[in-house]
Motif scaffolding. Sequence first.
Motif, PDB file in Angstrom:
ATOM      1  N   PHE A 115       0.854  -1.182   0.000  1.00  0.00           N
ATOM      2  CA  PHE A 115       0.000   0.000   0.000  1.00  0.00           C
ATOM      3  C   PHE A 115       0.894   1.236   0.000  1.00  0.00           C
ATOM      4  O   PHE A 115       1.723   1.404   0.909  1.00  0.00           O
ATOM      5  N   VAL A 116       0.731   2.099  -0.987  1.00  0.00           N
ATOM      6  CA  VAL A 116       1.491   3.344  -1.062  1.00  0.00           C
ATOM      7  C   VAL A 116       0.560   4.464  -0.606  1.00  0.00           C
ATOM      8  O   VAL A 116      -0.469   4.731  -1.241  1.00  0.00           O
ATOM      9  N   LEU A 117       0.909   5.100   0.490  1.00  0.00           N
ATOM     10  CA  LEU A 117      -0.001   6.042   1.134  1.00  0.00           C
ATOM     11  C   LEU A 117       0.057   7.429   0.497  1.00  0.00           C
ATOM     12  O   LEU A 117       1.136   7.950   0.207  1.00  0.00           O
ATOM     13  N   GLY A 118      -1.127   8.017   0.330  1.00  0.00           N
ATOM     14  CA  GLY A 118      -1.215   9.370  -0.208  1.00  0.00           C
ATOM     15  C   GLY A 118      -1.312  10.417   0.877  1.00  0.00           C
ATOM     16  O   GLY A 118      -1.104  11.607   0.625  1.00  0.00           O
ATOM     17  N   ARG A 119      -1.654   9.996   2.069  1.00  0.00           N
ATOM     18  CA  ARG A 119      -1.696  10.929   3.206  1.00  0.00           C
ATOM     19  C   ARG A 119      -1.386  10.176   4.490  1.00  0.00           C
ATOM     20  O   ARG A 119      -1.397   8.948   4.527  1.00  0.00           O
ATOM     21  N   ARG A 120      -1.107  10.935   5.552  1.00  0.00           N
ATOM     22  CA  ARG A 120      -0.742  10.350   6.843  1.00  0.00           C
ATOM     23  C   ARG A 120      -1.927   9.601   7.443  1.00  0.00           C
ATOM     24  O   ARG A 120      -3.083  10.024   7.326  1.00  0.00           O
ATOM     25  N   LEU A 121      -1.614   8.486   8.097  1.00  0.00           N
ATOM     26  CA  LEU A 121      -2.597   7.698   8.829  1.00  0.00           C
ATOM     27  C   LEU A 121      -2.175   7.622  10.288  1.00  0.00           C
ATOM     28  O   LEU A 121      -1.030   7.289  10.593  1.00  0.00           O
ATOM     29  N   GLU A 122      -3.087   7.921  11.191  1.00  0.00           N
ATOM     30  CA  GLU A 122      -2.784   7.827  12.618  1.00  0.00           C
ATOM     31  C   GLU A 122      -4.069   7.645  13.403  1.00  0.00           C
ATOM     32  O   GLU A 122      -5.156   7.939  12.900  1.00  0.00           O
ATOM     33  N   GLY A 123      -3.920   7.130  14.627  1.00  0.00           N
ATOM     34  CA  GLY A 123      -5.062   7.067  15.522  1.00  0.00           C
ATOM     35  C   GLY A 123      -5.493   5.671  15.905  1.00  0.00           C
ATOM     36  O   GLY A 123      -5.429   4.734  15.108  1.00  0.00           O
ATOM     37  N   LEU A 132      -8.098   2.487   3.059  1.00  0.00           N
ATOM     38  CA  LEU A 132      -8.394   2.531   1.629  1.00  0.00           C
ATOM     39  C   LEU A 132      -8.511   3.970   1.139  1.00  0.00           C
ATOM     40  O   LEU A 132      -8.085   4.299   0.029  1.00  0.00           O
ATOM     41  N   SER A 133      -9.074   4.844   1.969  1.00  0.00           N
ATOM     42  CA  SER A 133      -9.205   6.249   1.596  1.00  0.00           C
ATOM     43  C   SER A 133      -7.845   6.943   1.509  1.00  0.00           C
ATOM     44  O   SER A 133      -7.630   7.808   0.651  1.00  0.00           O
ATOM     45  N   ALA A 134      -6.916   6.551   2.395  1.00  0.00           N
ATOM     46  CA  ALA A 134      -5.599   7.191   2.437  1.00  0.00           C
ATOM     47  C   ALA A 134      -4.611   6.597   1.448  1.00  0.00           C
ATOM     48  O   ALA A 134      -3.533   7.169   1.226  1.00  0.00           O
ATOM     49  N   THR A 135      -4.953   5.461   0.842  1.00  0.00           N
ATOM     50  CA  THR A 135      -4.032   4.774  -0.071  1.00  0.00           C
ATOM     51  C   THR A 135      -4.063   5.405  -1.455  1.00  0.00           C
ATOM     52  O   THR A 135      -5.128   5.516  -2.073  1.00  0.00           O
ATOM     53  N   ASP A 136      -2.890   5.797  -1.948  1.00  0.00           N
ATOM     54  CA  ASP A 136      -2.784   6.343  -3.293  1.00  0.00           C
ATOM     55  C   ASP A 136      -2.969   5.220  -4.314  1.00  0.00           C
ATOM     56  O   ASP A 136      -3.763   5.324  -5.240  1.00  0.00           O
ATOM     57  N   TYR A 137      -2.216   4.133  -4.116  1.00  0.00           N
ATOM     58  CA  TYR A 137      -2.387   2.959  -4.971  1.00  0.00           C
ATOM     59  C   TYR A 137      -1.829   1.725  -4.276  1.00  0.00           C
ATOM     60  O   TYR A 137      -1.069   1.823  -3.312  1.00  0.00           O
ATOM     61  N   VAL A 138      -2.253   0.564  -4.788  1.00  0.00           N
ATOM     62  CA  VAL A 138      -1.780  -0.721  -4.309  1.00  0.00           C
ATOM     63  C   VAL A 138      -0.979  -1.357  -5.427  1.00  0.00           C
ATOM     64  O   VAL A 138      -1.330  -1.241  -6.607  1.00  0.00           O
ATOM     65  N   VAL A 139       0.125  -2.034  -5.085  1.00  0.00           N
ATOM     66  CA  VAL A 139       1.010  -2.598  -6.102  1.00  0.00           C
ATOM     67  C   VAL A 139       1.563  -3.940  -5.615  1.00  0.00           C
ATOM     68  O   VAL A 139       1.764  -4.132  -4.402  1.00  0.00           O
ATOM     69  N   PRO A 140       1.777  -4.898  -6.516  1.00  0.00           N
ATOM     70  CA  PRO A 140       2.391  -6.166  -6.117  1.00  0.00           C
ATOM     71  C   PRO A 140       3.769  -5.954  -5.494  1.00  0.00           C
ATOM     72  O   PRO A 140       4.492  -5.002  -5.848  1.00  0.00           O
ATOM     73  N   ALA A 141       4.128  -6.860  -4.598  1.00  0.00           N
ATOM     74  CA  ALA A 141       5.414  -6.743  -3.920  1.00  0.00           C
ATOM     75  C   ALA A 141       5.934  -8.113  -3.510  1.00  0.00           C
ATOM     76  O   ALA A 141       5.174  -9.058  -3.337  1.00  0.00           O
ATOM     77  N   ILE A 142       7.226  -8.180  -3.380  1.00  0.00           N
ATOM     78  CA  ILE A 142       7.923  -9.334  -2.822  1.00  0.00           C
ATOM     79  C   ILE A 142       8.625  -8.868  -1.555  1.00  0.00           C
ATOM     80  O   ILE A 142       9.241  -7.806  -1.535  1.00  0.00           O
ATOM     81  N   GLU A 143       8.514  -9.670  -0.510  1.00  0.00           N
ATOM     82  CA  GLU A 143       9.322  -9.405   0.677  1.00  0.00           C
ATOM     83  C   GLU A 143      10.358 -10.505   0.825  1.00  0.00           C
ATOM     84  O   GLU A 143      10.050 -11.685   0.671  1.00  0.00           O
ATOM     85  N   ILE A 144      11.587 -10.096   1.085  1.00  0.00           N
ATOM     86  CA  ILE A 144      12.650 -11.036   1.418  1.00  0.00           C
ATOM     87  C   ILE A 144      12.821 -10.980   2.933  1.00  0.00           C
ATOM     88  O   ILE A 144      13.104  -9.918   3.488  1.00  0.00           O
ATOM     89  N   ILE A 145      12.601 -12.110   3.582  1.00  0.00           N
ATOM     90  CA  ILE A 145      12.756 -12.143   5.026  1.00  0.00           C
ATOM     91  C   ILE A 145      14.040 -12.903   5.380  1.00  0.00           C
ATOM     92  O   ILE A 145      14.528 -13.732   4.609  1.00  0.00           O
ATOM     93  N   ASP A 146      14.563 -12.586   6.538  1.00  0.00           N
ATOM     94  CA  ASP A 146      15.773 -13.228   7.037  1.00  0.00           C
ATOM     95  C   ASP A 146      15.728 -13.112   8.547  1.00  0.00           C
ATOM     96  O   ASP A 146      14.972 -12.313   9.100  1.00  0.00           O
ATOM     97  N   THR A 147      16.522 -13.889   9.227  1.00  0.00           N
ATOM     98  CA  THR A 147      16.536 -13.803  10.683  1.00  0.00           C
ATOM     99  C   THR A 147      17.957 -13.802  11.197  1.00  0.00           C
ATOM    100  O   THR A 147      18.798 -14.565  10.727  1.00  0.00           O
ATOM    101  N   ARG A 148      18.195 -12.935  12.141  1.00  0.00           N
ATOM    102  CA  ARG A 148      19.514 -12.821  12.766  1.00  0.00           C
ATOM    103  C   ARG A 148      19.584 -13.604  14.068  1.00  0.00           C
ATOM    104  O   ARG A 148      20.583 -13.552  14.788  1.00  0.00           O
TER     105      ARG A 148
END
Length: 271
Positions: A115-123, A132-148
């Motif tokens: 979720f790419v935000l178009g305005r600040r979200l708090e509360g 959904l109202s604050a989101t500018d757009y949604v885009v596919p993503a990959i996360e690479i996770i690792d553990t230390r």
Amino acid sequence: MTGETFDDRLVAQLAQELDHAEQTRERIRPFSVRYPGMQIEDAYRINQAWVDLKRERGRTVFGHKIGLTSRAMQQAAGITEPDYGTLLDDMVFEQGSDVPAARFITPKVEVELAFVLGRRLEGAQTTIFDVLSATDYVVPAIEIIDTRVHPKDAETGAARKVLDTISDNAANAGIIVGGLPAKPDGLDLRRIGALLSRNGVIEETGLAAGVLNHPANGVAWLVRRLAPWGQGLEAGEVVLGGSFTRPVEAAPGDVFNADFGEFGSIGFRFV
């Protein structure tokens, strides 16, 4: 906040241990084993202290991630809510790029929506509709996770706990954003699916509904979780809503592709 047991000096020391583990690629013993009285707020304080340490060295905040969003993962971890961490600028990789395996210890790949935000979200009363109202757009993503942190303590045999994962910045390691951006208006995000392949073999499939029934629910949860700290999510930040596939292990030479159908695909290679 309540439930804290660690003083500031110990929090800073443990954050330094994680930082050193990441730099040397040598895992450390689980904090939950070493400090049996550790509380969840201690873990988040360590998490924040490590992020602050990196920001002092010049890193900037790219966004945030939400983890442990599926019911099965929560039951396995013994918790009833997700966890979260901070994405920094040096974790960002380009779509179609070579990702250096030497950056990680045991990397794994997950499929998500960002979720790419178009305005600040708090509360503390933030809802899915606010997200959904604050989101500018949604885009596919990959996360690479690792553990230390070692998955099992060598001395006691005790398994790593969610407290250790939270301290470890929720296993953050990398993010790749790609595919086709879409406005959330009139779009059923629950129905977005993906096929994750490694070296041409489909390893995982999933629907975004697997993330708390709707991926925006995770973002709303994060905003509410940050509220007692006086924090929120800023305009322009990228928020990973949570994985809707199981993590797939990665090794040097592995080529990954995440196919989101009409929303495009993300390809990259570990080298």
